[in-house]
Design a protein around this motif. Structure first.
Motif, mmCIF file in Angstrom:
data_model
loop_
_atom_site.group_PDB
_atom_site.id
_atom_site.type_symbol
_atom_site.label_atom_id
_atom_site.label_comp_id
_atom_site.label_asym_id
_atom_site.label_seq_id
_atom_site.Cartn_x
_atom_site.Cartn_y
_atom_site.Cartn_z
ATOM 1 N N GLY A 10 60.386 29.843 -17.280
ATOM 2 C CA GLY A 10 60.623 31.016 -16.456
ATOM 3 C C GLY A 10 62.059 31.412 -16.313
ATOM 4 O O GLY A 10 62.806 31.561 -17.165
ATOM 5 N N GLU A 56 48.157 27.018 -7.482
ATOM 6 C CA GLU A 56 48.501 27.833 -8.644
ATOM 7 C C GLU A 56 49.673 27.255 -9.405
ATOM 8 O O GLU A 56 50.526 26.579 -8.840
ATOM 9 N N ARG A 92 52.657 28.293 -12.533
ATOM 10 C CA ARG A 92 53.296 29.427 -13.176
ATOM 11 C C ARG A 92 53.346 29.206 -14.676
ATOM 12 O O ARG A 92 53.871 28.218 -15.160
ATOM 13 N N GLY A 100 55.771 33.128 -16.365
ATOM 14 C CA GLY A 100 56.154 34.044 -15.303
ATOM 15 C C GLY A 100 55.006 34.529 -14.426
ATOM 16 O O GLY A 100 55.232 35.265 -13.464
ATOM 17 N N GLN A 101 53.780 34.115 -14.748
ATOM 18 C CA GLN A 101 52.655 34.564 -13.909
ATOM 19 C C GLN A 101 51.962 33.375 -13.277
ATOM 20 O O GLN A 101 51.858 32.316 -13.871
ATOM 21 N N TRP A 102 51.473 33.594 -12.050
ATOM 22 C CA TRP A 102 50.793 32.511 -11.346
ATOM 23 C C TRP A 102 49.305 32.518 -11.681
ATOM 24 O O TRP A 102 48.663 33.549 -11.618
ATOM 25 N N HIS A 103 48.801 31.345 -12.056
ATOM 26 C CA HIS A 103 47.378 31.208 -12.351
ATOM 27 C C HIS A 103 46.820 30.063 -11.517
ATOM 28 O O HIS A 103 47.464 29.027 -11.397
ATOM 29 N N ALA A 158 57.053 24.524 -10.546
ATOM 30 C CA ALA A 158 56.036 25.200 -11.346
ATOM 31 C C ALA A 158 54.750 25.465 -10.581
ATOM 32 O O ALA A 158 53.898 26.206 -11.048
ATOM 33 N N ARG A 198 52.311 25.709 -6.668
ATOM 34 C CA ARG A 198 52.305 25.947 -5.224
ATOM 35 C C ARG A 198 50.868 25.970 -4.726
ATOM 36 O O ARG A 198 49.943 26.319 -5.467
ATOM 37 N N ASN A 253 44.728 30.540 -18.023
ATOM 38 C CA ASN A 253 45.088 31.943 -17.886
ATOM 39 C C ASN A 253 44.072 32.890 -18.539
ATOM 40 O O ASN A 253 44.336 34.059 -18.716
#
Lengths: 298, 329, 325, 313
Positions: free
Chosen positions: A298, B15, B17, B20-23, B64, B66, B282
């Motif tokens: 990221g 979740e 990351r 860049g996207q949370w899954h 990475a 949460r 994802n």
């Protein structure tokens, strides 16, 4: 955290070829782009030295000695009235040539030695690596000094001396992954499928250890340039009046109280080249070293 | 359940990351862990069973991952809301955890005695000497031969089975109410696995603990669990008392899983394989996550099913399936 | 027995690894990986080799392929004395015997396209060229249940189960008669494990393949194999047909293994047994019967004398003093 | 521990012999005639031959080798061709300065590098981490003599805080430290750059280990996790790297001694080279050999101290 990577490993990216991988390597660490660009400029300058040089780098002109920067002498002149800029660009040629050739030799010879030792193992491996370790533990500058002192300073001898000091690290860097790759099942599968040893080494081991060798190459090219400059600085490099960065620094240093600024341009030049190469190597290493992978998410 | 549960997990969603996207690696996990109960979380790799345990412990790597939603209720507190310092006070004291790899889970440069004593020194404020005496008792309790001599040995001097015993001793040091065991026997040979399972069962009895036992091995789960929650692609798809689950597997996944195990105790010519593979984190299907691999798939499976009671079974037997358990809210 | 002569016959196979440790006074430690191992695989049969880690079962599989050179013993494959072959003949033999590995992540060259990895063996052995080669790669992929596009991809783009299929396809590329399968499903999830087992079973039927199936999982061996040998510290302690051997194990070690293997049935948990001790190091096996320190039936004799091999009828045999007449 | 120590000491003996042998053969077997090089290109054949005889270069190789090894091990390294004084005496005169400099720079490097590297790893991808990484990369890009010249210009010539010619200092401790400061800082910064980088990467690796998670699962406070569980493990590769970079450090100390005009082995060797003092050079090679063997021994001992697994191999 294995559970996490297990979850994520399921998403396979599309096919990528060698070039794409290299691009990806550079993109993981932006500084390596800076390094690559800088180094490319230096290489271009070295190649174009005859065009870029405004004066003869060797011809002395006592009338113009120790002039400051001007339109005619971009970086001023040295104690013999030679144009510093012209000497600098020709010096780049010599530095890169000696460093590049010696590292190329060390890379080929060292990797071959390391791969053979690691692949066949046993007594051969122990014997070869013992010799390499002994050579490795010897300070490379001292070894270089010794070789040049015995053989006399010439471009060929310098290349030989620097290559000699760089062979052991390449042997080592090639051996370690060879040993671990050799243990992997696919090499055993190769043997079970009846492939010959040279085939296994060339087709199945080399491509897997090559990235690490390449990273090492960029880092050791930096070292080689530094060692060459050091030898020239000590007075054991290519003989004057041939322009070398180390020799130019020495000329400034010999009269440090009066003409210290003569050392500055070549010092900066070395620093820029070595720093650029280290940036390239550093970025690539992060990519190659699987242990640090994913570190830059990221 | 009449008695208050030792731990209650409600709607837990964790979740990660990726690019860049949370899954969500786990989504809407609900379960209660009763006092003295052993709950097994079972599923294949990537189903989120370990993530669930790490979420409870507050050990999800912060960079990475949460906890995005849900509650983890323990002794009237919500662990999902606690800060690191308060979590630390609970970890290793009232909730302890043992891990899968006994080879890498012990610190190679510290002695066994030190590592076992450590929790006692931080949570009980014991002196070095006191903690050491306790550590010795613990090592004897997990049946490490000549424990007194081995107190000052380093992990590499122990076999895999013995290291797992050391891990157990470490986890039990402060007499926790809850023990999370993440595949504790997976790396061990079968005879050693049997020893460790027996030891865990005995110690659980002795300490009066609740245990969450994570495993991919239904055989091991049948041996040790009171209650089972089957996980698939980050969700609990079926949960029941151990007898009910093995007698009457209801979710098609549970059923398929059970019939894909070659059994050592009986001869059967049929072996069922589940076609395809677990969807990537994802690329989860919108409806029932198992639908793409399911033989019973219906149009209704395009919508996500909820956990619903299985008719004709015990009221605690729930399954997340439109076809087999109604699944309507 | 009047069955066909075995495809593979292994007798007295021995492999000791010696390791030197310590500097001024190096001690030579001998690890007895294989200490006189006998077994046979019949044509079309899947024969299992089971045991716990370090028992020598994987070494046995590699030694008969001469991936590890055994110290002693005989290995006959049909009419060939495998251990007497020179380099050239060995290469030819390796077309006949292939190996499939445990770890699907380590068994494929990460830098090699799947298509190339499958074509290479056929090219090296001169089995096919050009278009015929491409066609055979496609056929192999199809046989193991992968789409033709797989040839244009790298191993890392596949899941564990798919990689295992690629490994199987590679082994099949040279059209072997016997496949040594070294824990081929141990690293896979149960549902995937079943897929791969079914594939292997299908190949057995379709191609008439024989297997030497090395595994630690008794359930998998029971389902897949027709015969089995149990190994403990470099020796075979019991051998016989399945399922008889797991239904009525004779050797106390086989009984222990059987009892320790978990069964997905909560009612079976009453059999949760107490098992003594750990597996001793293969560099210092206990004297007498290697299993005696952990054996509930051990007698004085077991402590001093290694039990001789006894044939028990119906193709079964055991090395245990309990069965002396 | 004692047994381990004795073992390592014994192990150093064959290494010493091996390195000496390599030194001998590199010196003798390389193309090029030392006598020719020493006397220059215009020298006559007789003069060269005379020198060859004087140096014993005309004798059979085996005989030379035996002679060399005996001399090397007994401390009889001959007399300088230039000054006529004993090589051993010359070496003993200056070696304290070199040891002092080397130790000071290792100490400085470790004191700066270890905390900085660990800290950078703990704050991975922060601005400070980024700065540390670029800074350390820059630091190790300096050829030692370039940095030395810059330090000399700035702090000795412009600011006049330190002596321009650091003779090593007289009797008093403060005087000695004053003379040591700039050279030690020069080498220390480069050393610190190396150590920072290794510490950072090994710390990052350790932080991802299972046993760190175990420690956190036990409720060990963050600070104790870092100091007791991580740092010691992270230092193992640092020791390796320090051991390996000592070679570079020794090379760099030669350059540093030249720039600061400080007595030491480096100045001795350069003097011998420029005056073509063959016996002195040969003696110095032996000295460096001993230093390397001792350094390797110390590295191994440090391992034994940090990593319990080493002693039992």
């Amino acid at each position: 955290m294995s559970a996490v990577t297990g979850d994520m490993a399921a998403a396979p990216p599309r096919a990528n070829r060698a070039l794409r991988q290299l691009l990806a390597a550079f993109n993981t660490n932006k500084t390596s782009w800076v390094g690559l660009a800088t180094f490319a400029v230096v290489v271009a300058i070295a190649i174009l030295a005859p065009v870029l040089a405004t004066h003869d780098p060797i011809e002395q002109n006592i009338l113009e000695k120790l002039k400051g920067p001007s339109a005619e002498f971009i970086l001023g002149t040295d104690g013999f009235g030679r144009d510093i800029w012209s000497r600098l660009v020709y010096g780049a040629r010599l530095s890169l040539w000696i460093g590049g050739v010696s590292i190329l030799i060390a890379m080929v010879v060292g990797s071959l030695i390391g791969m053979v030792a690691g692949y066949f193992g046993g007594r051969l491996d122990i014997a070869i690596m013992q010799v390499m370790d002994v050579l490795l533990s010897f300070p490379s500058l001292i070894l270089g000094l010794m070789v040049v002192a015995m053989m006399g300073p010439s471009v060929g001898n310098l290349i030989f001396a620097i290559a000699l000091t760089a062979i052991p690290p390449f042997a080592r860097i090639a051996r370690a992954p060879t040993v671990s790759v050799k243990e992997r099942d696919y090499i055993e599968a190769c043997r079970a499928l009846g492939y010959s040893h040279p085939r296994i080494m060339a087709v199945h081991i080399l491509p897997n250890i090559f990235p690490e060798i390449l990273v090492m190459g960029s880092l050791w090219l930096a070292t080689a340039i530094r060692v060459e400059a050091s030898l020239s600085f000590i007075g054991l490099g290519v003989r004057p009046p041939t322009p070398t960065w180390g020799g130019m620094i020495r000329e400034g240093f010999e009269n440090i109280l009066d003409t210290w600024w003569l050392s500055m341009a070549p010092s900066v030049a070395i620093l820029v080249v070595v720093f650029a190469l280290n940036m390239i190597g550093d970025g690539l290493r992060d990519f190659v070293d699987p242990k640090l992978k994913g570190e830059r998410g990221g | 359940m009449a008695e208050a549960p030792a731990l209650s997990v409600q709607g837990l969603t964790t979740e990660f990351r990726i690019g860049g996207q949370w899954h969500a690696a786990i989504r809407g996990i609900d379960f209660d862990l009763g006092k003295n109960e052993t709950l097994a979380l079972v599923g294949e790799s990537g189903c989120g069973k370990s993530i669930t345990a790490l979420s409870i412990m507050g050990l999800i790597p912060k960079a990475a991952g949460r906890i995005a939603a849900g509650k983890i209720l323990f002794e009237g507190q919500d662990l999902a809301q606690l800060d690191e310092e308060h979590l630390r006070e609970i970890r290793g004291d009232r909730i302890a955890m043992i891990f899968q790899e006994p080879m890498t889970s012990l610190n190679p440069v510290l002695t066994i005695g030190f590592q076992v004593a450590e929790a006692l020194r931080y949570h009980r404020g014991m002196s070095q000497a006191e903690a050491r005496t306790h550590a010795l008792e613990l090592l004897e309790q997990v049946k490490i031969p000549s424990a007194r001599q081995r107190l000052d040995d380093y992990p590499h001097q122990f076999s895999g089975g013995m290291r797992q015993r050391v891990m157990i001793a470490m986890a039990l040091a402060c007499k926790p109410q809850i023990l999370l065991a993440d595949e504790p026997t997976t790396a061990l040979d079968v005879t050693i696995q049997a020893q460790v399972l027996l030891l865990l069962a005995e110690l659980k009895q002795l300490y009066g603990m609740s245990m969450i036992f994570i495993s991919h091995n239904l055989g091991v789960v049948a041996t040790i669990a009171d209650r089972v929650a089957v996980m698939y692609a980050g969700e609990i798809v079926e949960t029941a008392a151990v007898g009910d689950l093995f007698d009457r597997p209801t979710h098609p996944y549970t059923e398929a899983l059970l019939s894909s195990i070659p059994r050592v105790d009986r001869t059967s010519d049929t072996l069922m394989a589940i076609p395809g593979q677990v969807p990537a984190i994802n690329r989860m299907p919108g409806g029932c996550r198992y639908a793409p691999r399911c033989a019973l798939r219906q149009p209704v499976c395009e919508r996500p099913p909820a956990l619903a009671p299985v008719s004709g079974s015990a009221p605690t037997h729930l399954a997340r399936c439109w076809v087999r358990a109604g699944g309507d809210r | 027995m009047t069955q066909a002569a075995p495809l593979l016959q292994v007798e007295g196979l021995r492999k000791f690894f010696t390791v030197k440790r310590g500097f001024p006074n190096p001690r030579t430690v001998t690890v007895r990986a294989l200490d006189g191992v006998d077994f046979g695989v019949r044509e079309g049969e899947a024969f299992g080799l089971v045991g716990e880690s370090g028992c020598g079962k994987s070494t046995a599989g590699r030694a008969l392929l001469r991936l590890i050179e055994p110290d002693e013993g005989r290995v006959r494959f049909r009419d060939t004395d495998v251990l007497a072959l020179d380099r050239q003949a060995l290469r030819a033999l390796r077309r006949k015997i292939q190996i499939v590995f445990q770890d699907p992540y380590a068994s494929l060259n990460p830098k090699r396209l799947v298509g190339k990895a499958l074509a290479e063996p056929m090219r090296v052995h001169g089995l096919a060229e050009g278009r015929a080669l491409a066609e055979r790669v496609r056929a192999l992929l199809d046989e193991v249940g992968l789409p033709p596009e797989a040839a244009e991809r790298y191993p890392h783009e596949f899941s564990g189960g798919q990689r295992q299929r690629i490994g199987i396809a590679r082994a099949l590329s040279v059209e072997p008669e016997l496949v040594v399968a070294d824990e081929p499903v141990s690293a896979l999830d149960v549902s995937i494990q079943a897929q791969v087992l079914l594939l292997l079973r299908g190949l057995q039927d379709k191609r008439g393949l024989s297997y030497l199936f090395v595994s630690h999982d008794l359930g998998v061996v029971r389902w897949f194999c027709q015969g089995v040998a149990v190994m403990y510290l470099g020796r075979i302690v019991e051998r016989g047909p399945l399922p008889q051997m797991f239904d009525e194990p004779l050797h106390p070690y086989t009984q222990t293994l059987r009892a320790a293997s978990p069964v997905p049935d909560p009612r079976a948990r009453v059999t949760m047994v107490r098992i003594e001790g750990e597996v001793p190091s293969a560099s210092a096996p206990p004297p007498g019967c290697h299993f005696h320190p952990r054996c509930p039936h051990a007698t004085e004799r077991c402590r001093v004398e290694y039990p001789a091999w006894k044939e028990m009828g119906q193709g079964r045999g055991v090395a245990c003093h309990l069965y002396d007449r | 521990m004692l047994q381990y120590l004795i073992k390592r000491l014994l192990y150093a003996v064959p290494t010493l012999l091996a390195v000496l042998t390599v030194v001998f053969f590199v010196a003798r077997v390389l193309p090029g005639d030392p006598a020719q090089v020493m006397l220059g290109e215009q020298a006559g054949a007789e003069a060269i031959q005379a020198l060859r005889v004087r140096l014993g270069l005309d004798r059979p190789l085996v005989e030379q080798y035996v002679d060399f090894m005996q001399g090397a091990l007994s401390g009889d390294w001959g007399t300088s061709l230039v000054t006529g004084r004993s090589v051993l005496g010359e070496v003993l005169n200056v070696i304290p300065f070199t040891i002092e400099l080397t130790l000071a720079s290792i100490l400085l490097g470790a004191l700066i590098g270890v905390p900085l590297g660990a800290w950078s790893a703990l704050h991975r991808n922060s601005l400070v981490d980024y700065a540390t990484r670029i800074g350390s990369l820059f630091g190790l890009s300096f050829p030692a003599f370039v940095m030395a010249i810059m330090l000399l210009l700035a702090f000795a010539i412009q600011l006049d805080w330190f002596p321009v010619i650091s003779s090593g200092g007289g009797g008093s401790v403060s005087e000695r430290l004053l003379h040591l400061a700039l050279p030690a800082v020069n080498l220390g910064i480069i050393m610190a750059a190396y150590i920072t980088r290794v510490t950072r990467s090994s710390m990052l690796e350790v932080l991802g280990e299972d046993y760190v998670r175990t420690a956190r699962a036990k409720g060990v406070p963050h600070r104790a996790v870092v100091w007791q569980h991580c740092l010691r493990n992270a230092l193992i590769p640092v020791v390796t790297v320090v051991g390996l970079y000592l070679g570079i450090l020794i090379g760099n100390s030669v350059l540093t001694e030249i720039v600061f005009n400080r007595p030491g082995l480096g100045k001795l060797i350069v003097g011998a080279l420029t005056q073509r003092d063959y016996t002195m050079l040969q003696g110095l090679m032996v000295v460096y050999t001993f230093i390397i063997v001792v350094v390797n021994l110390l590295t191994d001992l440090t391992y034994g101290f940090i990593d319990p697994r080493v002693k039992y191999q």
